[in-house]
Design an enzyme around this catalytic site. Structure first.
Site, short mmCIF file in Angstrom:
data_model
loop_
_atom_site.label_atom_id
_atom_site.label_comp_id
_atom_site.label_asym_id
_atom_site.label_seq_id
_atom_site.Cartn_x
_atom_site.Cartn_y
_atom_site.Cartn_z
N SER A 23 0.84 -1.19 0.00
CA SER A 23 0.00 0.00 0.00
C SER A 23 0.88 1.23 0.00
CB SER A 23 -0.85 -0.02 1.27
OG SER A 23 -0.02 -0.24 2.39
N CYS A 24 0.33 2.32 -0.50
CA CYS A 24 1.02 3.60 -0.47
C CYS A 24 -0.03 4.68 -0.31
CB CYS A 24 1.78 3.86 -1.77
SG CYS A 24 3.16 2.74 -2.08
N ASP A 25 0.40 5.87 0.08
CA ASP A 25 -0.50 7.01 0.16
C ASP A 25 0.22 8.24 -0.36
OD1 ASP A 25 -2.96 6.05 1.92
OD2 ASP A 25 -1.15 5.21 2.81
N GLU A 110 0.92 4.51 -7.05
CA GLU A 110 0.24 3.58 -6.15
C GLU A 110 -0.10 2.32 -6.93
OE1 GLU A 110 -1.26 4.75 -3.02
OE2 GLU A 110 -0.17 6.63 -3.26
N ARG A 257 -7.51 3.69 4.82
CA ARG A 257 -6.39 4.64 4.80
C ARG A 257 -6.74 5.87 3.99
NH1 ARG A 257 -3.57 0.98 2.65
NH2 ARG A 257 -2.82 2.47 1.13
#
Length: 435
Positions: A23-25, A110, A257
């Site tokens: 995951s990334c943000d 992402e 998230r």
């Protein structure tokens, strides 16, 4: 990591996701969301726990006509001129998770899964597209057109982690410059994009573009219609049409998230600064500062892009995992800055397991000097919390001093040309503190 349901396992296998998605943000704040007349960009890169992320600077360069470029897995034609870039990148690949160029453009990507299957075989990684957009684009929109045309020519795909177990995905991107931001979401070679000109915006591992599409692939709607995903008459909502019908339960975590990130941005809307963005990236309760099973935040970046083009852009990198136990160090593009080799991983040439066929048959030690020193310091924090905390507090003071100096420079109180070696000095000081 917990076990998957049969339906989830089936989806994971079909999409090349044998494990839960990494995951990334990514975040952007544009005036009036920012406190000052600055665009603020931020990203946490969440990757396999053992993966090393390096921070590498590549100067602007001219290339002979007709030359080729070796990306992570495939070769493509090189362009005649590339911009200077600074990248936070998994040390084993050519591409980058996030970075900036000397034209004031920042990009982060992402992982995302859609109704379009991930094509087998090797192509451009999403991380390659991040780097190519930065090397070739002098604005967020120019970088977007670079990425979409390369997608059209070469496709996206290939192994996304340093492991023989198949793992690949499609990508979404946040592209930002001093004036505007673009969200670019892809499904194979298809794409939709949304322009952001004010306020705050974040993306996580899911499609977010609805009916407000600013630009799109010429065949986006006809493919959706031919596949029976859209009737051709009702409103065309990109995320509804292209999101997978039965996503695994773990992709729901990305929604949490995403909502948490949106709430944190909204909480600070009108007052976002580099410090605020760093605090969002350090937020554990939302899951944005990730530490779960085999994955964690392996690198973080925050950039300040002043609207006033006479002022330089500043790009902060941790170059170490877990931003809540790392410090952000500022990089400013300069003609004469000293190379910062202590955050660059060792090179293995043709013997690199990524280069040999079959790929990824063994592991090599890719840790750079700062990574090793930081690992030792984290061990101290575990075994001797008081001493570890004392060191970390001193380093957070160093980070605050840097932020104050940057602020003074942006306010015209000190000249910017004195800060070209700030990144080198901060990395050097951090290593000395750990020792």
């Amino acid at each position: 990591m917990g076990s998957s349901s049969p339906a989830e396992s089936d989806f994971l296998q079909k999409t090349g996701m044998a494990q839960a998605p990494m995951s990334c943000d990514c975040f952007v704040s544009m005036p009036p969301g920012s406190r000052d007349d600055h665009v603020i960009f931020g990203k946490n890169s969440d990757r396999p726990r053992e993966e090393v992320q390096e921070v590498a600077h590549y100067p602007a360069a001219s290339h002979p006509p007709g030359s080729t470029l070796e990306c992570t897995f495939i070769q493509i034609p090189q362009v005649e001129q590339t911009h200077a870039v600074v990248l936070s990148k998994p040390a084993w690949m050519w591409g980058a998770e996030m970075g900036a160029n000397d034209q004031g453009v920042c990009i982060g990507n992402e992982a995302v899964w859609t109704r379009e299957a991930v094509a087998p075989g090797e192509a451009l990684l999403g991380m390659d597209l991040v780097r190519l957009g930065l090397e070739r684009g002098d604005s967020a929109w120019a970088a977007l057109t670079v990425i979409t045309s390369l997608l059209e020519q070469h496709g996206q795909g290939g192994q996304c982690r340093e492991d023989p177990e198949p793992f690949s995905y499609h990508n979404t991107f946040l592209l930002v410059d001093r004036n505007e931001a673009w969200v670019l979401e892809t499904a194979g070679r298809l794409w939709a994009a949304q322009k952001v000109i004010e306020g705050v915006k974040n993306i996580s591992n899911q499609l977010t573009i609805g009916a407000e599409i600013s630009a799109e692939h010429l065949e986006l709607r006809s493919v959706a219609q031919a596949q029976g995903w859209w009737d051709g008459e009702g409103e065309f909502n990109f995320s509804q049409v292209f999101s997978p019908e039965n996503p695994p339960a773990r992709m729901e975590l990305a929604k949490q998230r995403y909502r948490g990130g949106t709430a944190l941005l909204k909480q600070h809307e009108g007052s976002v600064t580099a410090e605020v963005m760093m605090s969002i990236l350090r937020d554990k309760p939302s899951g944005i500062c990730m530490d779960s099973g085999g994955f964690c935040t392996t690198g973080s970046m925050v950039s300040v892009l002043p609207r006033d083009t006479s002022l330089p852009c500043i790009h902060f990198f941790t170059a170490t995992p877990d931003p809540s136990r790392s410090i952000f160090k500022p990089f400013i593009f300069s003609d004469c800055s000293t190379p910062v080799l202590r955050v660059v991983s060792p090179q293995f040439g043709p013997d690199d397991p990524v280069k040999k066929q079959p790929r990824f048959q063994n592991k090599v030690d890719r840790r750079h000097d700062l990574y090793k020193a930081h690992q030792a310091a984290l061990n101290t924090m575990e075994t001797n919390p008081d001493m570890g905390l004392a060191v970390y507090e001193i380093l957070r003071d160093l980070e605050s001093q840097c932020l104050n100096e940057i602020s003074a420079m942006l306010n015209g109180e000190i000249p910017g040309d004195e800060l070209g070696d700030l990144f080198f000095d901060c990395v050097d000081t951090e290593i000395k503190f750990y020792q």
